[in-house]
Design an enzyme around this catalytic site. Structure first.
Site, PDB file in Angstrom:
ATOM      1  N   CYS A 191      35.040  33.525  42.280  1.00 46.96           N
ATOM      2  CA  CYS A 191      33.795  32.954  41.761  1.00 46.96           C
ATOM      3  C   CYS A 191      33.806  31.443  41.974  1.00 46.96           C
ATOM      4  O   CYS A 191      34.839  30.804  42.001  1.00 46.96           O
ATOM      5  CB  CYS A 191      33.562  33.261  40.287  1.00 46.96           C
ATOM      6  SG  CYS A 191      33.482  35.001  39.884  1.00 46.96           S
ATOM      7  N   ARG A 250      34.342  31.815  47.707  1.00 44.56           N
ATOM      8  CA  ARG A 250      34.988  32.225  46.460  1.00 44.56           C
ATOM      9  C   ARG A 250      34.338  33.469  45.848  1.00 44.56           C
ATOM     10  O   ARG A 250      34.874  34.034  44.893  1.00 44.56           O
ATOM     11  CB  ARG A 250      34.946  31.078  45.449  1.00 44.56           C
ATOM     12  CG  ARG A 250      35.725  29.851  45.875  1.00 44.56           C
ATOM     13  CD  ARG A 250      35.648  28.766  44.817  1.00 44.56           C
ATOM     14  NE  ARG A 250      36.347  29.156  43.615  1.00 44.56           N
ATOM     15  CZ  ARG A 250      37.603  28.832  43.326  1.00 44.56           C
ATOM     16  NH1 ARG A 250      38.297  28.099  44.181  1.00 44.56           N
ATOM     17  NH2 ARG A 250      38.162  29.214  42.200  1.00 44.56           N
ATOM     18  N   TRP A 294      32.121  36.797  42.335  1.00 41.26           N
ATOM     19  CA  TRP A 294      32.970  37.868  42.844  1.00 41.26           C
ATOM     20  C   TRP A 294      33.182  38.794  41.664  1.00 41.26           C
ATOM     21  O   TRP A 294      33.798  38.429  40.665  1.00 41.26           O
ATOM     22  CB  TRP A 294      34.298  37.307  43.343  1.00 41.26           C
ATOM     23  CG  TRP A 294      35.164  38.311  44.043  1.00 41.26           C
ATOM     24  CD1 TRP A 294      35.132  38.641  45.364  1.00 41.26           C
ATOM     25  CD2 TRP A 294      36.207  39.100  43.456  1.00 41.26           C
ATOM     26  NE1 TRP A 294      36.078  39.592  45.643  1.00 41.26           N
ATOM     27  CE2 TRP A 294      36.760  39.893  44.491  1.00 41.26           C
ATOM     28  CE3 TRP A 294      36.728  39.232  42.168  1.00 41.26           C
ATOM     29  CZ2 TRP A 294      37.801  40.787  44.270  1.00 41.26           C
ATOM     30  CZ3 TRP A 294      37.759  40.131  41.947  1.00 41.26           C
ATOM     31  CH2 TRP A 294      38.288  40.887  42.995  1.00 41.26           C
ATOM     32  N   ASN A 315      34.157  31.254  35.333  1.00 40.84           N
ATOM     33  CA  ASN A 315      35.137  31.842  36.246  1.00 40.84           C
ATOM     34  C   ASN A 315      36.299  32.359  35.420  1.00 40.84           C
ATOM     35  O   ASN A 315      36.664  31.752  34.414  1.00 40.84           O
ATOM     36  CB  ASN A 315      35.707  30.782  37.209  1.00 40.84           C
ATOM     37  CG  ASN A 315      34.715  30.367  38.255  1.00 40.84           C
ATOM     38  OD1 ASN A 315      33.673  30.974  38.405  1.00 40.84           O
ATOM     39  ND2 ASN A 315      35.034  29.306  38.972  1.00 40.84           N
ATOM     40  N   GLY A 316      36.927  33.440  35.869  1.00 41.61           N
ATOM     41  CA  GLY A 316      38.103  33.934  35.176  1.00 41.61           C
ATOM     42  C   GLY A 316      37.865  35.280  34.536  1.00 41.61           C
ATOM     43  O   GLY A 316      36.862  35.946  34.796  1.00 41.61           O
ATOM     44  N   GLU A 345      52.247  39.515  58.117  1.00 42.94           N
ATOM     45  CA  GLU A 345      51.078  38.638  58.131  1.00 42.94           C
ATOM     46  C   GLU A 345      50.075  39.070  59.193  1.00 42.94           C
ATOM     47  O   GLU A 345      48.866  39.048  58.969  1.00 42.94           O
ATOM     48  CB  GLU A 345      51.513  37.187  58.371  1.00 42.94           C
ATOM     49  CG  GLU A 345      50.385  36.181  58.451  1.00 42.94           C
ATOM     50  CD  GLU A 345      49.566  36.063  57.179  1.00 42.94           C
ATOM     51  OE1 GLU A 345      48.512  35.405  57.226  1.00 42.94           O
ATOM     52  OE2 GLU A 345      49.970  36.621  56.127  1.00 42.94           O
ATOM     53  N   LYS A 386      46.172  40.103  58.441  1.00 41.10           N
ATOM     54  CA  LYS A 386      45.035  39.479  59.120  1.00 41.10           C
ATOM     55  C   LYS A 386      44.115  40.549  59.714  1.00 41.10           C
ATOM     56  O   LYS A 386      42.903  40.437  59.662  1.00 41.10           O
ATOM     57  CB  LYS A 386      45.526  38.547  60.240  1.00 41.10           C
ATOM     58  CG  LYS A 386      46.064  37.227  59.764  1.00 41.10           C
ATOM     59  CD  LYS A 386      44.964  36.372  59.174  1.00 41.10           C
ATOM     60  CE  LYS A 386      45.493  35.509  58.066  1.00 41.10           C
ATOM     61  NZ  LYS A 386      45.906  36.174  56.847  1.00 41.10           N
ATOM     62  N   GLU A 434      42.335  42.739  56.684  1.00 41.51           N
ATOM     63  CA  GLU A 434      41.422  42.088  55.745  1.00 41.51           C
ATOM     64  C   GLU A 434      40.110  41.657  56.380  1.00 41.51           C
ATOM     65  O   GLU A 434      39.103  41.551  55.681  1.00 41.51           O
ATOM     66  CB  GLU A 434      42.102  40.910  55.047  1.00 41.51           C
ATOM     67  CG  GLU A 434      42.414  39.711  55.909  1.00 41.51           C
ATOM     68  CD  GLU A 434      43.131  38.614  55.133  1.00 41.51           C
ATOM     69  OE1 GLU A 434      43.024  38.563  53.896  1.00 41.51           O
ATOM     70  OE2 GLU A 434      43.810  37.789  55.779  1.00 41.51           O
ATOM     71  N   HIS A 488      62.217  56.966  59.493  1.00 44.04           N
ATOM     72  CA  HIS A 488      62.382  57.457  58.131  1.00 44.04           C
ATOM     73  C   HIS A 488      61.043  57.843  57.508  1.00 44.04           C
ATOM     74  O   HIS A 488      60.871  57.744  56.295  1.00 44.04           O
ATOM     75  CB  HIS A 488      63.114  56.416  57.281  1.00 44.04           C
ATOM     76  CG  HIS A 488      64.490  56.132  57.772  1.00 44.04           C
ATOM     77  ND1 HIS A 488      65.562  56.959  57.539  1.00 44.04           N
ATOM     78  CD2 HIS A 488      64.964  55.098  58.534  1.00 44.04           C
ATOM     79  CE1 HIS A 488      66.643  56.455  58.108  1.00 44.04           C
ATOM     80  NE2 HIS A 488      66.305  55.338  58.720  1.00 44.04           N
ATOM     81  N   LYS A 523      38.566  33.830  48.195  1.00 43.74           N
ATOM     82  CA  LYS A 523      39.572  32.914  48.717  1.00 43.74           C
ATOM     83  C   LYS A 523      40.690  32.636  47.724  1.00 43.74           C
ATOM     84  O   LYS A 523      41.863  32.760  48.030  1.00 43.74           O
ATOM     85  CB  LYS A 523      38.899  31.598  49.124  1.00 43.74           C
ATOM     86  CG  LYS A 523      39.855  30.542  49.686  1.00 43.74           C
ATOM     87  CD  LYS A 523      40.466  30.988  50.991  1.00 43.74           C
ATOM     88  CE  LYS A 523      41.345  29.928  51.607  1.00 43.74           C
ATOM     89  NZ  LYS A 523      42.050  30.433  52.787  1.00 43.74           N
TER      90      LYS A 523
END
Length: 622
Positions: free
Chosen positions: A2, A27, A76, A112-113, A495, A499, A502, A518, A617
């Site tokens: 947010c 955000r 968000w 926010n939060g 990583e 990438k 996402e 395995h 983000k």
């Protein structure tokens, strides 16, 4: 997660708020809204579901909403799905909360939060006559402020303080009161917030880019603090209502640094900024051919006394930790553990007082990482923060703080911040190895020179990226992608896989190549793309062997290795190369083609690269 903005000054507020929200849309982009007061008139609230452009159209780019004092929010979703009703701002009055227009309400606010005890507070407020229209925890916070404001007939600061004492969780709360039409009041706990001033006007935001076009002079509001915002000034208070003195801090980077600069997407711009960002980070930590941590107070004696290192992080920063574990243990010969911040507290970790806990976070506000930092400090363990945002919570609370010099990173998928974190960790490992007597001076200088070569080598990769774009178009319809490697290559594969998944929404996983047999190899079928990472020469043949096992089961192979290892072309259908580099640091080069591959696949699939679905983000909630 947010984004919040606020403005009070001489100009019309709505256009300023919308401009700020446009800089914060990374955000959150499920919905957006603004509330503006025009003197003694009622607050004008406008909300829209979806991207910010919907709110801009609804308000004629803000021109249709009059008033010089306002707040805004881009969401968000956490509590309650994306909808007009759940969009911020929220109001204290008993209304539908969805209609745009003048709202007769004592308190209007954004947040926010996450408020953990919102259900308990909601039940209390319902008993006191409050009616709720949304599914959000934010509406609970706004009505709680209203409740204390009216019950005790106190001022806004006291009402906020009483609310903060009752609320459990994290928040950056921004509210307007009908009785104070030209003022904004804010409160903060564990969620980021800054306040900027310039030319008789004041700006509030959850991140720096939102206000850079207007001012570079900001205040950082601390944890459990409040502020009264008026045109051109801000007053700060603690929970007791006592005034706190704050110093203005100058932001060093420019507004242009937070713009796309001619690139189609922020992600591609930030990929191309890596040579400079990495070089700047190295220069900030290397003085006269020597790693120098004196400015952060981490001297040789402090490093010598360490018996172990624990790295705590989330997402890409955790992948940095995984790569660092290999490098640090090999060079410094010291035990290194890498922990997921979201799990760190809950398994009651055993921490040696002579250990160092390193917390890695781009924003410096990552909720789980901040909680892990506080857990370590409560156990008496020294902490080192590696962050990119000056003045952030993790930076302020750690015993030592090492800043990367990546500049603002806007795209949700990190690239340059990851690369700067990785090179900072290399330098930490190198210095730790030196003070522990594990390296002679010649070897130390050889390694340092290799690290200093990284920026120019990244540039060479970027100068020769066209074949990756062609290959990305070829695999854009892939269903599954597996990244395999050994040692540091496995860490880099983590990583690369992130990438890909996402921003392209293709299912992708990274595995230690030796683990395929395995269980994972059962997932390989005709046409499955397997990306083999071959940066470790001593492990090259073993990983090629694992790739061949996949090929025998129908896999389509891509190889990623250093120039000179051309024999891989006999095995893989497509190969891309990076410059030769020492095996400890080659990961900084290997990751760049994987960033580009994820980007190009996302573009080929027609997706929004910078704003992938369901992601934000800065993850400032658990």
């Amino acid at each position: 997660m947010c984004g919040i903005v606020g403005f009070v000054g001489k100009h019309q507020a709505a256009p300023v708020l919308l401009e700020g929200l446009s800089k914060l849309e990374y955000r959150g982009y499920d919905s957006a809204g603004i509330a503006v007061r025009d003197g003694k008139n009622m607050a004008e609230v406008v909300k829209a579901v979806g991207r910010l452009k919907n709110l801009e159209e609804k308000t004629d780019d803000g021109k249709a909403v009059k008033g010089c004092c306002g707040i805004g929010h881009t969401r968000w979703a956490t509590h309650g799905g994306p909808s007009q009703v759940n969009a911020h701002p929220h109001v204290s009055g008993n209304c539908t909360g969805s209609a745009s227009g003048p709202v007769e309400s004592e308190v209007v606010g954004v947040h926010n939060g996450i408020i953990e005890n919102y259900q308990e507070l909601k039940e209390k407020l319902i008993k006191n006559g409050y009616v709720f229209y949304s599914d959000t925890d934010t509406e609970v916070a706004i009505k709680l402020v209203d409740y204390y404001y009216k019950k005790y007939k106190v001022g806004p600061i006291d009402a906020l303080a009483k609310s903060m004492v009752r609320i459990r969780g994290s928040y950056a709360l921004e509210v307007m009161f009908a009785d104070y039409p030209d003022e904004i009041y804010v409160a903060r706990k564990d969620s980021p917030m800054i306040i900027g001033v310039a030319g008789g006007e004041t700006f509030v935001a959850s991140d720096v880019p939102a206000i850079l076009n207007h001012t570079k002079n900001v205040y950082y509001i601390g944890n459990n603090e409040m502020a009264r915002i008026q045109p051109g000034k801000a007053e700060f208070y603690d929970l007791n209502g006592d005034v706190i003195e704050k110093e203005l801090v100058e932001i060093k980077y420019t507004a242009e640094a937070a713009e796309r600069g001619g690139f189609e997407h922020f992600m591609m711009k930030e990929i191309h900024e890596q040579p400079k960002a990495v070089a700047d980070t190295i220069r900030s930590l290397v003085k006269k051919d020597k790693v120098d941590f004196s400015e952060i107070g981490l001297d040789a004696e402090a490093l010598k006394s360490l018996t172990g290192v624990t790295i705590v992080a989330c997402g890409s920063a955790w992948h940095v930790g995984m790569a660092t574990q290999y490098v640090c243990e090999d060079l410094a010969r010291i035990p290194v553990r890498v922990e997921l911040a979201s799990e760190f507290r809950y398994r009651k970790p055993i921490l040696d007082p002579n250990n160092l806990v390193i917390v890695i976070s781009q924003s410096g506000e990552t909720a789980d990482s901040l909680a892990a930092l506080r857990e370590a400090k409560s156990r008496g363990v020294k902490t080192l923060a590696i962050v990119n945002v000056v003045g952030s919570s993790i930076a302020r609370e750690a015993d030592y703080c090492l800043y990367t010099v990546a500049g603002p990173e806007i795209s949700v998928a990190t690239t340059k911040a990851y690369s700067c974190q990785l090179v900072a960790c290399y330098l930490f490992a190198l210095e730790l190895a030196s003070v522990r007597g594990m390296l002679d001076e010649d070897t130390y200088q050889t390694y340092l020179k290799e690290i200093q070569r990284i920026p120019e080598c990244i540039q060479k990769i970027l100068d020769d990226k066209e074949r990756l774009q062609w290959f990305a178009a070829k695999i854009a319809n892939a269903k599954d992608i597996f990244f395999i490697g050994r040692g540091i290559d496995y860490a880099i594969g983590l990583e690369g896989s992130l990438k890909m998944k996402e921003i392209s929404y293709i299912h992708s996983e990274a595995y230690a190549a030796g683990e395929l047999k395995h269980g994972t190899i059962s997932l390989i079928e005709n046409g499955t793309l397997v990306v083999g990472l071959l940066g470790q020469d001593d492990l090259f043949e073993k990983t090629v062997s694992n790739m061949v096992e996949c090929k025998a089961r129908g896999a389509y192979l891509m190889g990623l290795t250093s120039y000179g290892n051309y024999e891989i072309e006999d095995t893989a259908e497509f190969v891309t190369y990076v410059p030769k580099m020492d095996k400890h640091f080659v990961g900084s080069l290997m990751v760049v083609p994987l960033q580009l591959l994820g980007y190009y696949v996302s573009v080929a699939r027609g997706l929004d690269v910078d704003k992938p679905r369901n992601l934000a983000k800065s993850v400032t909630v658990e």
